[in-house]
Every structure is written in structure tokens, then in C-alpha cells.
Design a protein around this motif. Structure first.
Motif, PDB file in Angstrom:
ATOM      1  N   SER A 136       0.830  -1.210   0.000  1.00  0.00           N
ATOM      2  CA  SER A 136       0.000   0.000   0.000  1.00  0.00           C
ATOM      3  C   SER A 136       0.863   1.257   0.000  1.00  0.00           C
ATOM      4  CB  SER A 136      -0.898   0.010   1.243  1.00  0.00           C
ATOM      5  OG  SER A 136      -0.130   0.305   2.392  1.00  0.00           O
ATOM      6  N   SER A 179      -6.179   3.020   0.140  1.00  0.00           N
ATOM      7  CA  SER A 179      -7.242   3.750  -0.557  1.00  0.00           C
ATOM      8  C   SER A 179      -6.720   4.567  -1.741  1.00  0.00           C
ATOM      9  CB  SER A 179      -8.006   4.651   0.425  1.00  0.00           C
ATOM     10  OG  SER A 179      -7.130   5.608   0.965  1.00  0.00           O
ATOM     11  N   ARG A 180      -5.415   4.831  -1.751  1.00  0.00           N
ATOM     12  CA  ARG A 180      -4.850   5.549  -2.904  1.00  0.00           C
ATOM     13  C   ARG A 180      -4.535   4.604  -4.058  1.00  0.00           C
ATOM     14  NH1 ARG A 180      -0.050   8.153   0.212  1.00  0.00           N
ATOM     15  NH2 ARG A 180      -0.432   6.197   1.296  1.00  0.00           N
ATOM     16  N   ARG A 181      -4.679   3.301  -3.818  1.00  0.00           N
ATOM     17  CA  ARG A 181      -4.343   2.326  -4.852  1.00  0.00           C
ATOM     18  C   ARG A 181      -5.502   1.346  -5.056  1.00  0.00           C
ATOM     19  NH1 ARG A 181       1.555  -0.031  -4.558  1.00  0.00           N
ATOM     20  NH2 ARG A 181       1.143   0.044  -6.790  1.00  0.00           N
ATOM     21  N   PRO A 182      -6.714   1.858  -5.341  1.00  0.00           N
ATOM     22  CA  PRO A 182      -7.884   0.963  -5.408  1.00  0.00           C
ATOM     23  C   PRO A 182      -7.771  -0.105  -6.500  1.00  0.00           C
ATOM     24  CG  PRO A 182      -8.442   3.170  -6.215  1.00  0.00           C
ATOM     25  CD  PRO A 182      -7.073   3.261  -5.604  1.00  0.00           C
ATOM     26  N   LYS A 183      -7.251   0.267  -7.656  1.00  0.00           N
ATOM     27  CA  LYS A 183      -7.150  -0.722  -8.750  1.00  0.00           C
ATOM     28  C   LYS A 183      -6.130  -1.809  -8.414  1.00  0.00           C
ATOM     29  CE  LYS A 183      -8.666   2.202 -12.543  1.00  0.00           C
ATOM     30  NZ  LYS A 183      -8.209   3.083 -13.629  1.00  0.00           N
ATOM     31  N   ALA A 225     -16.580  -1.515  -5.443  1.00  0.00           N
ATOM     32  CA  ALA A 225     -16.189  -0.172  -5.892  1.00  0.00           C
ATOM     33  C   ALA A 225     -16.051  -0.103  -7.416  1.00  0.00           C
ATOM     34  CB  ALA A 225     -14.889   0.231  -5.227  1.00  0.00           C
ATOM     35  N   ALA A 280      -6.650  -0.514   5.402  1.00  0.00           N
ATOM     36  CA  ALA A 280      -7.525  -0.244   4.254  1.00  0.00           C
ATOM     37  C   ALA A 280      -7.363   1.208   3.802  1.00  0.00           C
ATOM     38  CB  ALA A 280      -8.978  -0.547   4.621  1.00  0.00           C
ATOM     39  N   ASP A 301     -16.176  -4.408  -0.044  1.00  0.00           N
ATOM     40  CA  ASP A 301     -16.107  -2.990  -0.427  1.00  0.00           C
ATOM     41  C   ASP A 301     -15.208  -2.790  -1.641  1.00  0.00           C
ATOM     42  OD1 ASP A 301     -17.694  -2.569   1.701  1.00  0.00           O
ATOM     43  OD2 ASP A 301     -16.205  -1.504   2.919  1.00  0.00           O
ATOM     44  N   VAL A 302     -14.116  -3.512  -1.645  1.00  0.00           N
ATOM     45  CA  VAL A 302     -13.150  -3.407  -2.742  1.00  0.00           C
ATOM     46  C   VAL A 302     -13.769  -3.936  -4.025  1.00  0.00           C
ATOM     47  CG1 VAL A 302     -10.878  -4.181  -3.561  1.00  0.00           C
ATOM     48  CG2 VAL A 302     -11.242  -3.724  -1.125  1.00  0.00           C
ATOM     49  N   LEU A 324      -5.349  -2.812  -5.385  1.00  0.00           N
ATOM     50  CA  LEU A 324      -5.920  -3.699  -4.371  1.00  0.00           C
ATOM     51  C   LEU A 324      -6.962  -4.625  -4.998  1.00  0.00           C
ATOM     52  CD1 LEU A 324      -6.064  -4.604  -1.440  1.00  0.00           C
ATOM     53  CD2 LEU A 324      -7.730  -2.770  -1.018  1.00  0.00           C
ATOM     54  N   LEU A 325      -7.764  -4.072  -5.908  1.00  0.00           N
ATOM     55  CA  LEU A 325      -8.774  -4.904  -6.579  1.00  0.00           C
ATOM     56  C   LEU A 325      -8.094  -6.053  -7.343  1.00  0.00           C
ATOM     57  CD1 LEU A 325     -11.712  -5.428  -7.424  1.00  0.00           C
ATOM     58  CD2 LEU A 325     -11.365  -3.834  -9.338  1.00  0.00           C
TER      59      LEU A 325
END
Ligand SMILES: [Fe+2]
Length: 250
Positions: free
Chosen positions: A144, A203-207, A250, A199, A246-247, A209-210
Motif C-alpha cells: 500500500s 485507498s490511494r491504490r484501489p485498482k 467499488a 484499508a 467494499d473493494v 488492491l482490486l
């Protein structure tokens, strides 16, 4: 609180005993460790590779002969410090198993150094399993920018081995004063999830993490071993979809 900790009970007794999880996979539960003042029960995972050697993930304190019990299963070849904050007993195991090769998460040496521990690792883990175990264990890096952890999947047993990426504390096994914090951190059994602060750091790296969550789901794990709290013995893929809902949404 001191009394609670000094009892050595973590709720996962018996402690310092190998517990079979699947063919060639064991866990052992250990004593508490304090992290920023909070008590965490500890757990390690041992995998026996096809040549009979052992891969030891997040080793716990060597008490009650647990390291000897592990050595009775085979040659301790690999010691794994799976994330930047899990290294506490690596030096003890290195001293006992001098020919073992230590693999450490990115960030773990610097973190240990900050706390006055000269941690020696032989290799840094990354986003791909090394030739040493790639035919049996897959791995991915979860980075992260703050939290760095390498997640592992033992293909033969369909076992996902996480460290802190999901935590699942059983409230009744935890000291009273900690329980509100666990709820706030959303890491309470049965709905254990990625701790809220972690988490946030993702949050700055949503893609990113997905993609990581999807990769773990694609492994289709049967079970998920966690370092802290009740681990998930079955329906691992379903538990990933729950924990990371949540991930995925989104
Ligand atoms: Fe941890």
C-alpha cells in the motif's frame, strides 16, 4: 491486563503445538505479542515441500520445544518474514537453524532496524514466487506504500496464508478494554476484514488492491490461515468475497 497477558492463554490453546491443517500443512499458535500496546495472539504456518523440506511462515516464539517439533517434520529450509512488521522471532529461529534461508518482506529490515533489531535476511520477497517454491506455492505482494505483505497460496492444499491482511479476533478471547478498538478496526469474528487503518493506506491504490483481491479469489482457496484470530477453515473464496466486499463493489 498484565495478569491477562501473563496467563499466557490466548484462547487458541494448546499453544506451541503443531496442529495439522491439511496434508503437509500445519499451524502452531503462540503467546501474545504487543503491538502499539495492543495484545495480539500469534500463529505460524509450516508447509512441507515436495522434497521434504520445510517452509516456515511467521515463526512464533520457540517455547515448549516447538522448534524441535517442527524440525522433526523435516529440514527447516526457509524462514519467512511475510510482512514489514512480522519478524520478532526470526533471529531466534535463524540461530537454531543455521542453514535455513530467510526470505523477508520489503520493508522488514528497515522496520526492524528502527526498533533496534539488526535483522539479517538472505532474500527479499516480491510479487513472484522464487524458483525455490514456485512449483508449489504462489505469492503476490500487497504493497500500500505503508503496509507491505506477501500473500501465499499452497496449491496442493488450496491454502491461502495471510498475515495481517485479514484479522479476525474473537472478542470473548480478547481483553475487555481492547474490544471497542477491534470493533472500530472492523476485525471481529466472524466478519474479520482488512484492518481499517490498513484499508485507508490502500485507498490511494484501489485498482491495485482490486487486482490483488481478484488474484487471491482466482486461486480459489479452500481455507485461509490468518496470523491473528480465528482462521477460516473452509469456503476460503467466499470469505475473501465477504472480507473484501467494499473493494469488489467499488
Ligand atoms: Fe500481525
Amino acid at each position: 491486563m498484565g495478569k491477562f497477558l501473563s496467563s499466557r492463554a490466548t484462547g487458541y490453546e494448546p499453544l506451541f503445538v503443531l496442529k495439522p491443517v491439511a496434508r503437509d500443512v500445519w499451524i502452531a499458535d503462540g503467546s501474545w505479542i504487543r503491538f502499539y500496546g495492543l495484545p495480539f495472539p500469534t500463529r505460524m504456518t509450516v508447509i512441507r515441500l515436495s522434497d521434504g523440506s520445510l517452509w516456515v511462515h511467521s515463526p512464533i516464539a520457540d517455547k515448549v520445544g516447538i522448534a524441535d517439533a517442527v524440525a522433526a517434520l523435516g529440514e527447516v529450509r526457509y524462514l519467512i518474514a511475510p510482512n514489514w512488521i512480522h519478524y520478532a522471532w526470526i533471529p531466534d529461529w535463524q540461530a537454531k537453524f543455521r542453514s535455513a534461508v530467510t526470505w523477508g518482506s520489503p520493508g522488514v529490515v528497515a522496520r526492524a532496524d528502527k526498533y533496534g533489531v539488526q535483522l539479517q535476511i538472505d532474500h527479499e520477497l516480491d510479487d513472484h514466487a522464487p524458483p525455490d517454491w514456485e512449483d508449489q506455492i504462489d505469492q503476490r505482494l500487497a504493497d500500500s506504500g505503508v503496509h507491505r505483505e506477501v500473500v501465499f497460496f499452497h496449491r496442493a492444499s488450496r491454502t491461502l496464508v495471510l498475515t495481517d491482511l485479514i484479522e479476525n479476533f474473537e472478542k470473548h478471547k480478547m481483553p475487555l478494554w481492547v474490544r471497542p478498538l477491534l470493533k472500530l478496526g472492523r476485525v471481529c469474528d466472524p466478519d474479520g476484514r482488512m484492518p481499517r487503518d490498513m484499508a485507508l493506506s490502500f485507498s490511494r491504490r484501489p485498482k491495485y488492491l482490486l487486482a490483488l483481491v481478484k488474484a487471491m479469489i482466482d486461486w480459489s482457496p479452500e481455507r485461509i490461515i490468518l496470523a491473528h484470530g480465528r482462521w477460516y477453515e473452509e469456503k476460503g473464496e467466499q470469505e475473501l468475497r465477504r472480507a473484501f466486499r467494499d473493494v469488489l463493489r467499488a
